[in-house]
Motif scaffolding. Structure first.
Motif, PDB file in Angstrom:
ATOM      1  N   UNK A   1      40.389  46.716  50.535  1.00 16.74           N
ATOM      2  CA  UNK A   1      40.270  46.409  51.968  1.00 16.74           C
ATOM      3  C   UNK A   1      39.293  45.254  52.185  1.00 16.74           C
ATOM      4  N   UNK A   2      38.173  45.274  51.461  1.00 13.49           N
ATOM      5  CA  UNK A   2      37.167  44.223  51.644  1.00 13.49           C
ATOM      6  C   UNK A   2      37.578  42.909  50.987  1.00 13.49           C
ATOM      7  N   UNK A   3      38.627  42.940  50.205  1.00  9.55           N
ATOM      8  CA  UNK A   3      39.106  41.704  49.591  1.00  9.55           C
ATOM      9  C   UNK A   3      39.810  40.829  50.612  1.00  9.55           C
TER      10      UNK A   3
ATOM     11  N   UNK B   1      33.636  43.634  42.869  1.00 10.48           N
ATOM     12  CA  UNK B   1      33.202  42.518  42.012  1.00 10.48           C
ATOM     13  C   UNK B   1      34.298  42.162  41.015  1.00 10.48           C
ATOM     14  N   UNK B   2      34.926  43.186  40.445  1.00  8.48           N
ATOM     15  CA  UNK B   2      35.990  42.937  39.466  1.00  8.48           C
ATOM     16  C   UNK B   2      37.183  42.253  40.141  1.00  8.48           C
ATOM     17  N   UNK B   3      37.520  42.704  41.329  1.00 13.28           N
ATOM     18  CA  UNK B   3      38.658  42.103  42.044  1.00 13.28           C
ATOM     19  C   UNK B   3      38.373  40.631  42.352  1.00 13.28           C
ATOM     20  N   UNK B   4      37.128  40.371  42.722  1.00 13.16           N
ATOM     21  CA  UNK B   4      36.754  38.987  43.050  1.00 13.16           C
ATOM     22  C   UNK B   4      36.915  38.040  41.854  1.00 13.16           C
ATOM     23  N   UNK B   5      36.858  38.632  40.651  1.00 13.38           N
ATOM     24  CA  UNK B   5      36.928  37.773  39.462  1.00 13.38           C
ATOM     25  C   UNK B   5      38.366  37.509  39.003  1.00 13.38           C
ATOM     26  N   UNK B   6      39.350  38.083  39.681  1.00 12.58           N
ATOM     27  CA  UNK B   6      40.746  37.855  39.275  1.00 12.58           C
ATOM     28  C   UNK B   6      41.124  36.398  39.601  1.00 12.58           C
ATOM     29  N   UNK B   7      41.661  35.662  38.621  1.00 17.20           N
ATOM     30  CA  UNK B   7      42.028  34.265  38.893  1.00 17.20           C
ATOM     31  C   UNK B   7      43.067  34.187  40.019  1.00 17.20           C
ATOM     32  N   UNK B   8      42.781  33.378  40.998  1.00 20.29           N
ATOM     33  CA  UNK B   8      43.653  33.286  42.176  1.00 20.29           C
ATOM     34  C   UNK B   8      45.015  32.697  41.844  1.00 20.29           C
ATOM     35  N   UNK B   9      45.078  31.860  40.791  1.00 21.46           N
ATOM     36  CA  UNK B   9      46.378  31.245  40.458  1.00 21.46           C
ATOM     37  C   UNK B   9      47.392  32.306  40.021  1.00 21.46           C
TER      38      UNK B   9
ATOM     39  N   UNK C   1      45.099  46.124  39.149  1.00 22.76           N
ATOM     40  CA  UNK C   1      44.664  47.298  38.386  1.00 22.76           C
ATOM     41  C   UNK C   1      44.375  46.975  36.915  1.00 22.76           C
ATOM     42  N   UNK C   2      45.287  46.286  36.217  1.00 27.41           N
ATOM     43  CA  UNK C   2      44.958  45.964  34.815  1.00 27.41           C
ATOM     44  C   UNK C   2      43.696  45.120  34.678  1.00 27.41           C
ATOM     45  N   UNK C   3      43.464  44.219  35.656  1.00 32.10           N
ATOM     46  CA  UNK C   3      42.283  43.370  35.566  1.00 32.10           C
ATOM     47  C   UNK C   3      40.993  44.153  35.758  1.00 32.10           C
ATOM     48  N   UNK C   4      41.025  45.074  36.701  1.00 31.47           N
ATOM     49  CA  UNK C   4      39.758  45.775  36.996  1.00 31.47           C
ATOM     50  C   UNK C   4      39.563  47.025  36.134  1.00 31.47           C
ATOM     51  N   UNK C   5      40.597  47.373  35.364  1.00 35.40           N
ATOM     52  CA  UNK C   5      40.536  48.631  34.608  1.00 35.40           C
ATOM     53  C   UNK C   5      39.329  48.734  33.659  1.00 35.40           C
TER      54      UNK C   5
END
Lengths: 486, 297
Positions: free
Chosen positions: B98-100, B182-190, B211-215
């Motif tokens: 939600x905060x993303x 914090x983990x979601x913020x680090x996902x590459x936007x491309x 999910x796989x990125x923040x796992x």
């Protein structure tokens, strides 16, 4: 009483290992105290370190005792306060160490069997006999015998031997009844003297439309459930039953025949017909319409809060409630609060009462090297004018003569004379704890079992049967080495 | 050859010197660990096989493992831990997602959400004790105002367990949120953009990208929280004292009571060792899952 001095040398389930453990802890404690500037033996001879329970007694000591004491004696008092759990671990730490961190500690009466048996405290017999201020005659004999006197170290159960004064009671408390005078007057009722009168008054005063219940209870899994039930059960001591009112075989429970709380065999006998009836009555009251829903989650804090919010016509608790109830800034019922001794039971046409009582005491650790200064501090607290001053700022006295003054000639808060009179009567008829090593573990177990009955998880018979079995298990661990439960 | 030998000798000397420096730098940490972690652990283990100072082997362990009270406490701990962890993960991720998104006063709301995290657990326990008070609490007040039944929250084993779960989740969900956010913020936007162009739905993007990125971060956070939950005691003490009927007594409360209230240090030492083994088992399991997760990612 059975004594086995050889065995007492290796007493306790974990005595030696506990020493090792606590010695390590003591090192850390001493280090911490050093960091905090608590000198212990390293401090000046005109300084003492005092450890107190973080409650009314500490506030009163800070306000009414320390400034005058320091001015008069030139001895500086460094006072630390701690909540109950921390107080216990800090006390054990300082008592087990080679050097005392504290010169005076605030000791709960329930711990005396363990502390006295280990010889943790400096005997105060000579100090008391030399004192112009403090004498056993100042106290109700039962309170003095219960709180101050115990056998010598390693020979705890031999009360026939030399007198040993371990500590001085200074903050004494008893379960007392509080009631709304406006509601009682309106209904033409007097404060109840027996539990059955209490129940009928509660029924009469309950007005659910106004949100008022006649009676509060404190059946939470907490010390409160045990003290509440015990205060009714032990009033049955005169019933025609050898076990009545007793937790242990031959236990003295008659307040007029101190010392109380000792048993020759320490065999539990409280699974009996009287206790089952008493517990059934207790559970019935919890489920009655004159008691609010949810009292199985209440302890004395909930009782006080509900009383001062005007939700209860009658309550019973310890002394803190008294002042809060008549404090206009905190209580909606201030000015309408009366006090009476906690009700008892009628046995053979006589009212027998047994409100739970206890006392905090001041003791000098045997390893303190400032014992004289520590005694000066203890003695100073017990001066009549200081004891009165402590009472004025919210503490409870322990001297009988101070209670007499407070109940007759001086009002320290609205209704205080009636309050102190009720307290004094309560002390005279009150019954303390069985004097077992490991009392706290036993009490926690009893609270758990009684609470299970209160919430309806088990019936009174099962409760008391299980509690009695668990008592044997606990005592066989905690009291092995005393010539019993070997 | 001689040059090679010289270089080899020189490298070895350099390596030895470097190693000495490394060990010297490590020494304070090793000494600290030895004094404050390893020695106490050995001491606790030694205590756990003694009674009255005498060696009793595994007798203390046998007594504890066959005690009904210990079984009840383990059950309580499990019944408390699983829902708390599950709810924190679900709410934490939901808040992070939600905060993303972009919305007004986002920083203000983030601060509000994080407030419970900085409160003292005992204070939170006292606060929730009064929230859940059967007669004076706001929870029953709101329920009765809405015409619903009220409950004896802290005086009934089931409701008391629910109450302590609510208090724990309230305080610690922000931690899960913080880590997940914090983990979601680090996902590459491309990658996210590419998935959008490929027509992936929000749910698909969450399932196959977020999910796989923040796992891996989640796994570590869950492990930290698991350890902290297993160690919970102050909040519960404030709310229920372990009651009613022992239904909210957890392992750390049992160990504390055994040590400092009852003075049964050998028994509490044996329980502590069992507790340590339990936490280590979870730790090992999570590290295994983490390596598996990394492999999958």
């Amino acid at each position: 009483m059975p004594v086995d001095s050889n065995k007492t040398q290796t007493r306790g389930s974990d005595k030696t290992s506990r020493r090792t453990f606590l010695a390590t802890t003591a090192g850390a404690g001493a280090l911490t105290a050093g960091c905090l500037g608590l000198g212990g033996n390293g401090g000046g001879s005109d300084e003492i370190n005092v450890l107190m329970y973080a409650a009314a007694q500490a506030t009163a000591t800070e306000e009414a005792v320390i400034p005058e004491f320091e001015e008069e004696t030139g001895i500086t008092v460094n006072m630390d306060t701690a909540p109950f759990g921390d107080l216990l671990s800090q006390s054990l730490t300082t008592l087990q160490g080679d050097e005392a961190v504290y010169d005076v500690i605030d000791a709960d009466m329930s711990l005396l069997p363990q502390f006295a048996n280990e010889g943790y405290f400096e005997p105060l017999d000579d100090y008391v006999s030399d004192s112009d201020v403090l004498s056993p005659e100042n106290f109700i004999p039962k309170v003095w015998e219960d709180a101050a006197i115990y056998g010598p170290p390693g020979n705890y159960y031999d009360l026939s031997g030399e007198t040993r004064i371990n500590q001085i009671p200074y903050q004494t408390n008893v379960l007392t009844l509080y009631y709304r005078t406006d509601l009682y007057d309106e209904a033409g009722l007097e404060p109840p003297e027996t539990m059955s009168e209490y129940e009928s008054a509660a029924e009469q005063l309950t007005d659910e439309n106004d949100g008022i219940h006649g009676m509060g209870m404190m059946a939470r899994e907490h010390a409160s459930v045990f003290t509440e039930w015990k205060s009714e059960y032990q009033a049955n001591r005169n019933a025609n039953n050898e076990a009545a009112g007793r937790f242990f075989e031959d236990e003295v429970v008659d307040p007029q025949s101190p010392p109380l709380g000792f048993s020759s065999s320490w065999q539990p006998v409280f699974d009996n017909e009287i206790s089952r009836n008493s517990l059934q009555n207790y559970v019935d009251r919890i489920n009655a319409s004159y008691t609010p829903d949810g009292v199985t989650g209440w302890d004395w804090t909930d009782m006080t809060q509900n009383f001062i919010q005007g939700n209860l016509a009658t309550a019973h608790a310890f002394s803190t409630t008294a002042r809060t109830a008549n404090d206009e800034s905190r209580s909606q019922v201030a000015g309408d609060v009366g006090y009476a001794p906690y009700p008892g039971v009628e046995v053979d046409g006589e009212v027998a009462r047994a409100p739970h009582y206890g006392s905090w005491c001041l003791a000098i650790p045997a390893n303190s090297d400032k014992k004289d200064a520590a005694w000066d501090f203890i003695e100073f607290q017990h001066r009549e004018e200081i004891a009165l001053e402590r009472a004025r700022v919210g503490a409870q006295p322990s001297r009988e003569d101070v209670y007499e003054t407070l109940s007759q000639s001086e009002e320290v808060f609205p209704g205080s004379q009636q309050f102190f009179e009720a307290m004094l009567e309560g002390f005279r008829v009150g019954v303390g704890r069985p004097k077992i090593v490991g009392y706290l573990e036993w009490r926690e177990m009893m609270a758990e079992e009684l609470n299970a009955a209160a919430i309806g998880n088990q019936n009174p018979s099962t409760t008391l049967e299980q509690a009695q079995d668990r008592t044997t298990e606990i005592l066989s661990r905690q009291m092995s080495g005393h010539g019993i439960y070997e | 050859m001689s040059v090679t030998r010289y270089n080899l000798f020189g490298n070895m000397r350099g390596r030895l010197t470097r190693n000495k420096i490394k060990y010297a730098l490590l020494l304070p940490a090793v000494l600290y660990a030895a004094a404050w972690v390893i020695y106490p652990m050995i001491d606790v283990f030694t205590l756990s096989v003694q009674s009255d100072g005498a060696f009793v082997g595994l007798e203390n362990y046998r007594q504890i493992l066959t005690s009904d009270q210990f079984h009840d406490i383990l059950t309580n701990t499990f019944v408390f831990t699983v829902p708390v962890l599950t709810l924190e993960v679900v709410f934490g991720i939901a808040l992070a997602v939600a905060f993303n998104a972009k919305f007004r006063f986002k920083r203000f709301w983030q601060t509000i959400v994080l407030i419970p995290l900085v409160l003292t657990p005992f204070a939170v326990g006292m606060m929730f004790r009064w929230f859940f008070s059967s007669s004076l609490g706001i929870v029953n007040y709101l329920l009765s105002s809405a015409g619903l039944s009220t409950y004896n929250w802290l005086g009934d084993p089931t409701y008391a367990t629910i109450a302590i779960i609510v208090a724990e989740v309230w305080q610690w969900t922000p931690f899960m949120f913080l880590m997940a956010y914090t983990a979601i913020q680090s996902i590459p936007q491309n990658i996210v953009e590419a998935s959008r162009i490929d027509g992936a739905s929000s749910l698909q993007r969450f399932r196959y990208i977020v999910l796989p990125y923040i796992l891996p971060v989640l796994m570590i956070t869950i492990l930290i929280r698991l350890i902290l939950i297993l160690k919970s005691s102050d909040k519960i003490l404030a709310m229920t004292d372990g009651g009613p009927a022992g239904s909210t007594t957890m392992l750390p409360m049992y160990i504390y009571e055994q040590t400092f209230v009852y003075g049964s240090t050998s028994r509490s030492a044996a329980t502590s060792v069992l507790f340590l083994l339990l936490i280590l088992s979870f730790g090992y399991l999570f590290m295994y899952l983490l390596s598996y997760t990394r492999h999958e990612v």
